[in-house]
Scaffold this active site. Sequence first.
Site, PDB file in Angstrom:
ATOM      1  N   ASP A  48       5.445   0.490   3.229  1.00 50.66           N
ATOM      2  CA  ASP A  48       5.826  -0.936   4.211  1.00 50.66           C
ATOM      3  C   ASP A  48       5.560  -2.130   3.262  1.00 50.66           C
ATOM      4  O   ASP A  48       5.380  -2.004   2.079  1.00 50.66           O
ATOM      5  CB  ASP A  48       4.901  -0.876   5.263  1.00 50.66           C
ATOM      6  CG  ASP A  48       3.279  -0.581   4.874  1.00 50.66           C
ATOM      7  OD1 ASP A  48       2.895  -0.969   3.731  1.00 50.66           O
ATOM      8  OD2 ASP A  48       2.524  -0.215   5.779  1.00 50.66           O
ATOM      9  N   GLU A  81       6.091   9.636   3.290  1.00 51.19           N
ATOM     10  CA  GLU A  81       5.575   8.361   2.946  1.00 51.19           C
ATOM     11  C   GLU A  81       4.735   8.411   1.859  1.00 51.19           C
ATOM     12  O   GLU A  81       3.700   9.213   1.647  1.00 51.19           O
ATOM     13  CB  GLU A  81       5.010   7.656   4.054  1.00 51.19           C
ATOM     14  CG  GLU A  81       4.627   6.112   3.675  1.00 51.19           C
ATOM     15  CD  GLU A  81       4.260   5.258   4.690  1.00 51.19           C
ATOM     16  OE1 GLU A  81       4.074   3.925   4.668  1.00 51.19           O
ATOM     17  OE2 GLU A  81       3.815   5.832   5.917  1.00 51.19           O
ATOM     18  N   ASP A 116       0.944  -1.017  -0.080  1.00 51.41           N
ATOM     19  CA  ASP A 116       0.073   0.255   0.022  1.00 51.41           C
ATOM     20  C   ASP A 116       0.819   1.151  -0.050  1.00 51.41           C
ATOM     21  O   ASP A 116       0.372   2.180  -0.428  1.00 51.41           O
ATOM     22  CB  ASP A 116      -0.970  -0.032   1.321  1.00 51.41           C
ATOM     23  CG  ASP A 116      -0.327   0.120   2.523  1.00 51.41           C
ATOM     24  OD1 ASP A 116       0.594  -0.419   2.788  1.00 51.41           O
ATOM     25  OD2 ASP A 116      -0.446   1.359   3.177  1.00 51.41           O
ATOM     26  N   TYR A 152      -5.719   1.065   8.827  1.00 55.99           N
ATOM     27  CA  TYR A 152      -6.782   1.533   8.040  1.00 55.99           C
ATOM     28  C   TYR A 152      -8.159   1.246   8.861  1.00 55.99           C
ATOM     29  O   TYR A 152      -8.917   0.301   8.167  1.00 55.99           O
ATOM     30  CB  TYR A 152      -6.682   0.587   6.640  1.00 55.99           C
ATOM     31  CG  TYR A 152      -5.486   1.156   6.048  1.00 55.99           C
ATOM     32  CD1 TYR A 152      -5.508   2.459   5.200  1.00 55.99           C
ATOM     33  CD2 TYR A 152      -4.338   0.661   5.893  1.00 55.99           C
ATOM     34  CE1 TYR A 152      -4.515   2.821   4.482  1.00 55.99           C
ATOM     35  CE2 TYR A 152      -3.117   0.900   5.229  1.00 55.99           C
ATOM     36  CZ  TYR A 152      -3.400   2.126   4.680  1.00 55.99           C
ATOM     37  OH  TYR A 152      -2.217   2.478   3.938  1.00 55.99           O
TER      38      TYR A 152
END
Length: 633
Positions: free
Chosen positions: A80, A474, A77, A229
């Site tokens: 990571d 990120e 995603d 999430y």
Amino acid sequence: MGCGKGVVLLHLLLVLVAFVVVDAGHDYGKALSKSILFFEAQRSGYLPKDQRVGWRGNSGLLDGKASGVDLVGGYYDAGDNVKFGLPMAFTITMMSWSILEYGKQMGGSGELGHAIEAVKWGTDYLIKAHPEPDVLYGEVGDGNTDHYCWQRPEDMTTNRQAYRIDASNPGSDLAGETAAAMASASIVFRRSNPAYSNQLINHAKQLFEFADKYKGKYDSSIRVAQKYYQSISGYADELLWAAAWLYQATNDNYYLDYLSNNGDALGGTGWGMTEFGWDVKYAGVQVLASKFLLQGKAGHHSSVLERYQQKADYFMCSCLGKGTRNVQRTPGGLLFRQRWNNLQFVTGASFLLTVYSDYLASSGKNVQCPSGTATPSELLSFAKSQVDYILGDNPRATSYMVGYGSTYPQQVHHRASSIVSIKVNPSFVSCRGGYQTWYSRKASDPNLLDGAIVGGPDAYDNFADERDNYEQTEPATYNNAPLLGVLARLNGGNGGFNQLLPVVVPAPNVPAKKEKPISLPQPQPKPMPSPAPVTKASSPFTIVQTATTSWNAKGKTYYRYSTIVTNKSAKTAKNINISISKLYGPIWGLSKAGNGYSVPTWLSSLPAGKSFEFVYIHSASPADIWVSEYTLV
């Protein structure tokens, strides 16, 4: 007469102004290419032979095995190495929506094939993740153990447990979003791969039924997702979102009835939103419902869809600063929702502003905001301003797309890009060793994460390019996905024809589904079997023209012609030039060259037996087309 002429001149001036709005400034085509390329860096599984991000290798090759299911593939995603189902499905939905709205512009810049491959890499995985009607795997790996380590995906030693929802452990939000992804993607593949398209729509229908029958939040069943999430908005928006996409894909009134009959109970007609993203889909539902209304598809549901549209208008007015509750902006003009990965909301809002602008322009309407009227060109202009900010028009003169512009983030919070490629140094990088050696390095990443949209600046336009500043450095797949459509639209100039017409996606060659992810060739459209090819006597090329759609406008019938050129020789063709006569409209997929046309720059050669496609529109019979120059090598 004088008054009428003045009105005409004013109209032309407005058209020119609107064109200038989307025609100057950044290289949107280059940004589009890079934004699609980023998805190749996020791939999990066996990488194909045509993988363009060469510093990545195969990874996650045992995913799902412990659970007796093949879950190899899909996307990581963000920075990571976890595969989170909810943001991944949303990413695929938004990539598909981008293609459905602006596929012709992507085709014109040579990026449609890459965009479709990016969708298919995701849907191949989602098909695997849905092995039974009421079973859906929603995560592989978990954030806690993954975030403890800083490793390349190719070196992962972290837990790769697979987590699922089922009838006893429901997840209507996850199943609904995955249904939306499958349904929207089914339209993308309808022409190029009908069997695959049907497979996707069948999965979408099953997943919607599963989501609606067994209601519950997915993070109550997959608890390891809560920290990363969490479904704060619940599942009501995903049920409406899935129904809207299934209606778009099938024209089955069952789904329009669901969208309309449940609009009040599930909040679609009640919630006025100021954000749109992987968790909160209401604004997207409201824009789709508005499209159905403007297309004349509402039928006896007109009053309900009008209430959806009122909330779509609310979202647009809030973004423009003309509403009763406006979205905050930074001093530099960027929409600001939160300090952690704010750009996800900017790209999502920019997409909705762009498509809504085109829907309104196609129907001759404006938005009536509390603080005044907003025209379609105003919506598009504001979306452009947000994209331009991301690409470098901001107080720091920093591009927040890695690899674009002269100044962009160098220390991206991303495991794979921050550690030397396994192809350069295959020495194993341990879980904690990665933190000691690579995470703490005060130097640029060894691998360029080309096209990635990072989290972005804070509320005051400040940004710290530091690897441990994950809130700002990120990237994420769902940052990029909505931007594909906006960049294609801006790169393509004016829309060209009615955005409310039935969707017809040009068809580059996308191979059918295999048991495992396969090596996808460069996009080369398959020749259509009929009608009979038009050829010049001694040419080694065949040319097949097919009218793929038509519509009436101002008393004229316009046709969209797909043209497939195939190299029938035993040799590779280079330096191909196309001549066309009796063409009276716009053309996409070729570049003007002298008195004729050249093939796209990405197509440097055409191997034996391969094809490419271009399209044109005019209100006449097919044009005369032939290959006037070529070299066989």
